[in-house]
Scaffold this motif. Structure first.
Motif, PDB file in Angstrom:
ATOM      1  N   ARG A   1       0.824  -1.207   0.000  1.00 41.84           N
ATOM      2  CA  ARG A   1       0.000   0.000   0.000  1.00 41.84           C
ATOM      3  C   ARG A   1       0.864   1.266   0.000  1.00 41.84           C
ATOM      4  O   ARG A   1       0.520   2.252  -0.635  1.00 41.84           O
ATOM      5  N   ASN A   2       1.997   1.250   0.691  1.00 44.69           N
ATOM      6  CA  ASN A   2       2.868   2.425   0.763  1.00 44.69           C
ATOM      7  C   ASN A   2       4.061   2.352  -0.179  1.00 44.69           C
ATOM      8  O   ASN A   2       4.893   3.250  -0.190  1.00 44.69           O
ATOM      9  N   ALA A   3       4.170   1.288  -0.938  1.00 39.27           N
ATOM     10  CA  ALA A   3       5.292   1.148  -1.863  1.00 39.27           C
ATOM     11  C   ALA A   3       5.069   2.029  -3.083  1.00 39.27           C
ATOM     12  O   ALA A   3       3.964   2.100  -3.616  1.00 39.27           O
ATOM     13  N   PRO A   4       6.122   2.720  -3.527  1.00 36.17           N
ATOM     14  CA  PRO A   4       5.979   3.553  -4.723  1.00 36.17           C
ATOM     15  C   PRO A   4       5.601   2.736  -5.957  1.00 36.17           C
ATOM     16  O   PRO A   4       4.749   3.145  -6.732  1.00 36.17           O
ATOM     17  N   GLU A   5       6.246   1.585  -6.105  1.00 32.61           N
ATOM     18  CA  GLU A   5       5.940   0.717  -7.240  1.00 32.61           C
ATOM     19  C   GLU A   5       6.055  -0.740  -6.822  1.00 32.61           C
ATOM     20  O   GLU A   5       6.861  -1.099  -5.975  1.00 32.61           O
ATOM     21  N   GLU A   6       5.239  -1.575  -7.462  1.00 31.73           N
ATOM     22  CA  GLU A   6       5.250  -3.012  -7.188  1.00 31.73           C
ATOM     23  C   GLU A   6       5.090  -3.736  -8.508  1.00 31.73           C
ATOM     24  O   GLU A   6       4.395  -3.283  -9.410  1.00 31.73           O
ATOM     25  N   GLU A   7       5.809  -4.846  -8.625  1.00 26.66           N
ATOM     26  CA  GLU A   7       5.705  -5.632  -9.856  1.00 26.66           C
ATOM     27  C   GLU A   7       5.841  -7.109  -9.505  1.00 26.66           C
ATOM     28  O   GLU A   7       6.797  -7.513  -8.854  1.00 26.66           O
ATOM     29  N   ASP A   8       4.896  -7.888  -9.900  1.00 25.55           N
ATOM     30  CA  ASP A   8       4.895  -9.338  -9.665  1.00 25.55           C
ATOM     31  C   ASP A   8       5.091  -9.692  -8.184  1.00 25.55           C
ATOM     32  O   ASP A   8       5.835 -10.600  -7.844  1.00 25.55           O
ATOM     33  N   GLY A   9       4.434  -8.943  -7.305  1.00 29.42           N
ATOM     34  CA  GLY A   9       4.511  -9.242  -5.878  1.00 29.42           C
ATOM     35  C   GLY A   9       5.829  -8.874  -5.228  1.00 29.42           C
ATOM     36  O   GLY A   9       6.163  -9.382  -4.169  1.00 29.42           O
ATOM     37  N   GLN A  10       6.596  -7.972  -5.869  1.00 30.71           N
ATOM     38  CA  GLN A  10       7.876  -7.536  -5.308  1.00 30.71           C
ATOM     39  C   GLN A  10       7.968  -6.024  -5.417  1.00 30.71           C
ATOM     40  O   GLN A  10       7.308  -5.404  -6.247  1.00 30.71           O
ATOM     41  N   PHE A  11       8.796  -5.437  -4.556  1.00 32.20           N
ATOM     42  CA  PHE A  11       9.025  -4.001  -4.642  1.00 32.20           C
ATOM     43  C   PHE A  11       9.828  -3.708  -5.902  1.00 32.20           C
ATOM     44  O   PHE A  11      10.807  -4.376  -6.198  1.00 32.20           O
ATOM     45  N   LYS A  12       9.409  -2.705  -6.647  1.00 38.49           N
ATOM     46  CA  LYS A  12      10.137  -2.328  -7.851  1.00 38.49           C
ATOM     47  C   LYS A  12      10.953  -1.083  -7.509  1.00 38.49           C
ATOM     48  O   LYS A  12      10.427  -0.087  -7.024  1.00 38.49           O
ATOM     49  N   VAL A  13      12.256  -1.191  -7.738  1.00 44.64           N
ATOM     50  CA  VAL A  13      13.172  -0.098  -7.439  1.00 44.64           C
ATOM     51  C   VAL A  13      13.955   0.260  -8.697  1.00 44.64           C
ATOM     52  O   VAL A  13      14.059  -0.554  -9.613  1.00 44.64           O
ATOM     53  N   PRO A  14      14.492   1.475  -8.732  1.00 43.47           N
ATOM     54  CA  PRO A  14      15.295   1.846  -9.903  1.00 43.47           C
ATOM     55  C   PRO A  14      16.511   0.946 -10.041  1.00 43.47           C
ATOM     56  O   PRO A  14      17.104   0.514  -9.050  1.00 43.47           O
ATOM     57  N   ALA A  15      16.894   0.659 -11.262  1.00 47.64           N
ATOM     58  CA  ALA A  15      18.048  -0.187 -11.528  1.00 47.64           C
ATOM     59  C   ALA A  15      19.333   0.537 -11.089  1.00 47.64           C
ATOM     60  O   ALA A  15      19.478   1.731 -11.279  1.00 47.64           O
ATOM     61  N   VAL A  16      20.252  -0.222 -10.494  1.00 45.93           N
ATOM     62  CA  VAL A  16      21.519   0.369 -10.085  1.00 45.93           C
ATOM     63  C   VAL A  16      22.637  -0.041 -11.043  1.00 45.93           C
ATOM     64  O   VAL A  16      23.636   0.624 -11.140  1.00 45.93           O
ATOM     65  N   LEU A  17      22.446  -1.142 -11.714  1.00 43.19           N
ATOM     66  CA  LEU A  17      23.442  -1.612 -12.665  1.00 43.19           C
ATOM     67  C   LEU A  17      22.857  -1.516 -14.071  1.00 43.19           C
ATOM     68  O   LEU A  17      21.661  -1.614 -14.271  1.00 43.19           O
ATOM     69  N   GLU A  18      23.748  -1.357 -15.014  1.00 43.74           N
ATOM     70  CA  GLU A  18      23.280  -1.253 -16.401  1.00 43.74           C
ATOM     71  C   GLU A  18      22.991  -2.607 -16.980  1.00 43.74           C
ATOM     72  O   GLU A  18      23.489  -3.606 -16.634  1.00 43.74           O
TER      73      GLU A  18
END
Length: 95
Positions: A78-95
């Motif tokens: 509910r408070n997560a900025p983004e969620e995808e397939d039941g996981q927290f979605k975060v910005p990529a850190v590696l290319e």
């Protein structure tokens, strides 16, 4: 036992600190004051005093583990900025 200015400089070098002459003198005085106080404590009569790890007699202060339901996925995301397939979605850190 006393601390010399060279001792403070050595520790500062190990900690990678650049001290001014004023700071070195100040720290030397402060550390010597601490050592003098510790030496004063050695004058106390501690015969018959049991060594302790804490000044208060404490038993286990942790609460008992209680099994209870955890949060539902809906509440978690509910408070997560983004969620995808039941996981927290975060910005990529590696290319």
């Amino acid at each position: 036992m006393s601390i010399q200015s060279k001792d403070v400089e050595y520790v500062a070098k190990l900690a990678r600190l650049n001290l001014t002459d004023q700071e070195r003198e100040k720290f030397t005085e402060q550390l010597n004051a601490i050592l003098q106080y510790a030496e004063k404590l050695n004058e106390l009569d501690t015969d018959g005093v049991e060594p302790t790890t804490h000044v208060l007699r404490l038993s286990n202060v942790m609460r008992e583990d209680v099994v209870q339901e955890s949060l539902s996925k809906e509440k978690v995301f509910r408070n997560a900025p983004e969620e995808e397939d039941g996981q927290f979605k975060v910005p990529a850190v590696l290319e």
